[in-house]
Scaffold this motif. Sequence first.
Motif, PDB file in Angstrom:
ATOM      1  N   GLN A  48      -4.568  -3.011  -5.302  1.00 26.74           N
ATOM      2  CA  GLN A  48      -4.327  -3.345  -3.915  1.00 26.74           C
ATOM      3  C   GLN A  48      -4.621  -5.232  -4.221  1.00 26.74           C
ATOM      4  O   GLN A  48      -4.965  -5.531  -3.725  1.00 26.74           O
ATOM      5  N   ALA A  98       0.185  -1.124  -0.267  1.00 25.76           N
ATOM      6  CA  ALA A  98      -0.141  -0.153   0.011  1.00 25.76           C
ATOM      7  C   ALA A  98       0.649   1.560  -0.017  1.00 25.76           C
ATOM      8  O   ALA A  98       1.733   1.013   0.771  1.00 25.76           O
ATOM      9  N   ALA A 108       0.341  -2.126  -5.351  1.00 26.99           N
ATOM     10  CA  ALA A 108      -0.268  -0.624  -4.424  1.00 26.99           C
ATOM     11  C   ALA A 108      -0.899  -0.489  -5.552  1.00 26.99           C
ATOM     12  O   ALA A 108      -2.395   1.181  -5.137  1.00 26.99           O
TER      13      ALA A 108
END
Length: 181
Positions: free
Chosen positions: A166, A37, A163
């Motif tokens: 997701q 993330a 990232a």
Amino acid sequence: QFTAFGRAEDQSLFARLYDAWDVLLEFTSLPLQIDAACTSPMGDVPDDLRALSGGMVAMARLADQAVASITVSDRHATRFRRLYALGDEGQLCVGDGDFRHFDERGNVLSARRGGRRASFVELVVRQWRDLIRHHNHLPRSHEQALARDAEVLACCHAALLSARTQEPESPSRMLQMYQGN
């Protein structure tokens, strides 16, 4: 676990991410999956590693049910870099000028605390000097060095893609794409 914080003027987020994976791959094989993330002052996560800025957390699933994590940021006022290695027999904490080695009960087995905190330039010079010494003593070929760099970049790209999507991503798949497979 590897953590590296500092200012973008000293080192980009991509450089910190590359350094983190380079260090972790000294101790483990290529991760099976990376789940990451990223927070960015620009809003959306960019599609280019060179444009990364902000902070990133990545969790890597390794063989033998082991895990590794990375936390990097180029948005902190002070520089901080530390590696934690945890195992059934103890823990090792290594920073830019110190280390502590604990047994499984938390007793200190060995420790060293550095004097004054080295500047960023001193750390870079020390890192390059040690790297040159290390490589001069290794029987690592040019091809092996390139393969290692490709693995580090594959981990960086898998973290970036994770990232963005997701979803966990595979560094092995990134290597296959580099190789045109």
